[in-house]
Write a protein that holds these residues in place. Structure first.
Motif, PDB file in Angstrom:
ATOM      1  N   ARG A  69       0.680  -1.095  -0.180  1.00 29.82           N
ATOM      2  CA  ARG A  69      -0.040  -0.119  -0.050  1.00 29.82           C
ATOM      3  C   ARG A  69       0.747   1.407   0.179  1.00 29.82           C
ATOM      4  O   ARG A  69       0.566   2.042  -0.754  1.00 29.82           O
ATOM      5  CB  ARG A  69      -0.895  -0.032   1.296  1.00 29.82           C
ATOM      6  CG  ARG A  69      -2.093  -1.075   0.846  1.00 29.82           C
ATOM      7  CD  ARG A  69      -2.986  -0.962   2.054  1.00 29.82           C
ATOM      8  NE  ARG A  69      -2.701  -1.421   3.385  1.00 29.82           N
ATOM      9  CZ  ARG A  69      -2.349  -2.610   3.560  1.00 29.82           C
ATOM     10  NH1 ARG A  69      -2.711  -3.731   2.870  1.00 29.82           N
ATOM     11  NH2 ARG A  69      -1.910  -3.299   4.788  1.00 29.82           N
ATOM     12  N   LYS A  70       2.023   1.312   0.819  1.00 27.17           N
ATOM     13  CA  LYS A  70       2.768   2.390   0.697  1.00 27.17           C
ATOM     14  C   LYS A  70       3.756   2.701  -0.714  1.00 27.17           C
ATOM     15  O   LYS A  70       3.880   3.890  -0.868  1.00 27.17           O
ATOM     16  CB  LYS A  70       3.952   2.177   2.032  1.00 27.17           C
ATOM     17  CG  LYS A  70       4.953   3.419   2.214  1.00 27.17           C
ATOM     18  CD  LYS A  70       5.661   3.147   3.165  1.00 27.17           C
ATOM     19  CE  LYS A  70       6.770   4.319   3.264  1.00 27.17           C
ATOM     20  NZ  LYS A  70       7.790   3.765   4.456  1.00 27.17           N
ATOM     21  N   ASN A  71       4.048   1.509  -1.078  1.00 26.29           N
ATOM     22  CA  ASN A  71       4.838   1.670  -2.196  1.00 26.29           C
ATOM     23  C   ASN A  71       4.649   1.458  -3.510  1.00 26.29           C
ATOM     24  O   ASN A  71       5.013   1.647  -4.684  1.00 26.29           O
ATOM     25  CB  ASN A  71       6.307   0.976  -2.055  1.00 26.29           C
ATOM     26  CG  ASN A  71       7.104   1.289  -0.885  1.00 26.29           C
ATOM     27  OD1 ASN A  71       7.637   2.348  -0.781  1.00 26.29           O
ATOM     28  ND2 ASN A  71       6.893   0.483   0.200  1.00 26.29           N
ATOM     29  N   CYS A  72       3.362   0.616  -3.640  1.00 33.53           N
ATOM     30  CA  CYS A  72       3.093  -0.018  -4.809  1.00 33.53           C
ATOM     31  C   CYS A  72       1.710   0.416  -5.327  1.00 33.53           C
ATOM     32  O   CYS A  72       1.412   0.352  -6.877  1.00 33.53           O
ATOM     33  CB  CYS A  72       3.236  -1.703  -4.974  1.00 33.53           C
ATOM     34  SG  CYS A  72       4.751  -2.283  -4.348  1.00 33.53           S
ATOM     35  N   ALA A  73       0.752   0.625  -4.494  1.00 37.47           N
ATOM     36  CA  ALA A  73      -0.666   0.791  -4.848  1.00 37.47           C
ATOM     37  C   ALA A  73      -0.727   1.938  -5.869  1.00 37.47           C
ATOM     38  O   ALA A  73      -1.882   1.883  -6.351  1.00 37.47           O
ATOM     39  CB  ALA A  73      -1.588   0.836  -3.590  1.00 37.47           C
ATOM     40  N   SER A  74       0.046   2.866  -5.578  1.00 39.65           N
ATOM     41  CA  SER A  74      -0.359   3.972  -6.496  1.00 39.65           C
ATOM     42  C   SER A  74      -0.362   3.622  -7.915  1.00 39.65           C
ATOM     43  O   SER A  74      -0.762   4.643  -8.822  1.00 39.65           O
ATOM     44  CB  SER A  74       0.594   5.069  -6.210  1.00 39.65           C
ATOM     45  OG  SER A  74       2.022   4.731  -6.571  1.00 39.65           O
ATOM     46  N   CYS A  75       0.614   2.894  -8.245  1.00 39.55           N
ATOM     47  CA  CYS A  75       0.582   2.212  -9.644  1.00 39.55           C
ATOM     48  C   CYS A  75      -0.372   1.001 -10.065  1.00 39.55           C
ATOM     49  O   CYS A  75      -0.687   0.756 -11.093  1.00 39.55           O
ATOM     50  CB  CYS A  75       1.896   1.928  -9.907  1.00 39.55           C
ATOM     51  SG  CYS A  75       3.150   3.452 -10.194  1.00 39.55           S
ATOM     52  N   HIS A  76      -0.197   0.149  -9.116  1.00 38.51           N
ATOM     53  CA  HIS A  76      -0.737  -1.038  -9.369  1.00 38.51           C
ATOM     54  C   HIS A  76      -2.246  -1.388  -8.654  1.00 38.51           C
ATOM     55  O   HIS A  76      -2.818  -2.496  -9.088  1.00 38.51           O
ATOM     56  CB  HIS A  76      -0.020  -2.421  -8.650  1.00 38.51           C
ATOM     57  CG  HIS A  76       1.367  -2.618  -9.470  1.00 38.51           C
ATOM     58  ND1 HIS A  76       1.451  -3.162 -10.794  1.00 38.51           N
ATOM     59  CD2 HIS A  76       2.395  -2.217  -9.186  1.00 38.51           C
ATOM     60  CE1 HIS A  76       2.825  -3.295 -11.185  1.00 38.51           C
ATOM     61  NE2 HIS A  76       3.392  -2.582 -10.049  1.00 38.51           N
ATOM     62  N   GLY A  77      -2.921  -0.231  -8.118  1.00 39.79           N
ATOM     63  CA  GLY A  77      -4.123  -0.238  -7.432  1.00 39.79           C
ATOM     64  C   GLY A  77      -4.033  -0.694  -6.184  1.00 39.79           C
ATOM     65  O   GLY A  77      -3.249  -1.566  -5.647  1.00 39.79           O
ATOM     66  N   ALA A  78      -5.000  -0.516  -5.159  1.00 34.49           N
ATOM     67  CA  ALA A  78      -4.878  -0.803  -3.742  1.00 34.49           C
ATOM     68  C   ALA A  78      -5.007  -2.222  -3.453  1.00 34.49           C
ATOM     69  O   ALA A  78      -4.434  -2.884  -2.749  1.00 34.49           O
ATOM     70  CB  ALA A  78      -6.093  -0.052  -2.956  1.00 34.49           C
ATOM     71  N   GLU A  79      -5.834  -2.899  -4.567  1.00 29.29           N
ATOM     72  CA  GLU A  79      -5.775  -4.419  -4.458  1.00 29.29           C
ATOM     73  C   GLU A  79      -4.914  -5.140  -5.111  1.00 29.29           C
ATOM     74  O   GLU A  79      -5.239  -6.422  -5.640  1.00 29.29           O
ATOM     75  CB  GLU A  79      -7.202  -4.737  -4.228  1.00 29.29           C
ATOM     76  CG  GLU A  79      -8.174  -4.089  -3.530  1.00 29.29           C
ATOM     77  CD  GLU A  79      -7.977  -4.544  -2.064  1.00 29.29           C
ATOM     78  OE1 GLU A  79      -7.918  -5.517  -1.863  1.00 29.29           O
ATOM     79  OE2 GLU A  79      -8.248  -3.633  -1.364  1.00 29.29           O
TER      80      GLU A  79
END
Length: 139
Positions: A69-79
């Protein structure tokens, strides 16, 4: 004899007021810190990996999810279902592979076309738990 602020010299009155204020602040901080102490982990909880113990699979996924959620969700989506800049990580097949080694390489070294490298940003335990979390996203 009852002391009042008018019966004390001004310098003594200020010192007494400052001492009372300091005592009240220390008391308030002491009470607050006792209230904000984290709850103790149940006795059956396994030790944390950072202390040399093993993490349970549930702990790995929880830590990996927080890192995601901190590093990846901004590109890969929250889920992990994809976003504007990153593909879904829920698919059975990923472009560079779904093995732990392939996922680790993507995280640590990055990939051409947008996936940044996190090898210098994340510690080994964070990479390991993130790999476990990404694997768990498969639908």
């Amino acid at each position: 004899m009852l002391l009042t602020s008018s019966s004390l010299p001004p310098q003594t009155s200020r010192k007494l007021a400052a001492a009372c204020l300091l005592a009240a602040c220390l008391l308030a901080v002491g009470c607050k810190s006792k209230q904000e102490q984290p709850a103790q982990a149940p006795a059956s909880a396994p030790p944390q990996a950072t202390m040399g113990g093993q993490m349970s699979e549930q702990q790995k996924l929880a830590m990996g999810g927080a890192i995601f959620r901190k590093n990846c969700a901004s590109c890969h989506g929250a889920e992990g279902n994809g976003g504007q800049n990153g593909p879904s990580l829920q698919r059975a097949g990923l472009k560079y592979g779904r093995t732990p080694e392939a996922i680790r390489k993507s995280i640590v070294k990055g990939r051409p076309g947008g996936m940044p490298a996190f090898g210098t940003t994340l510690q080994e335990i964070e990479v390991n738990t993130l790999v476990a979390y990404v694997i768990s996203l498969k639908k």
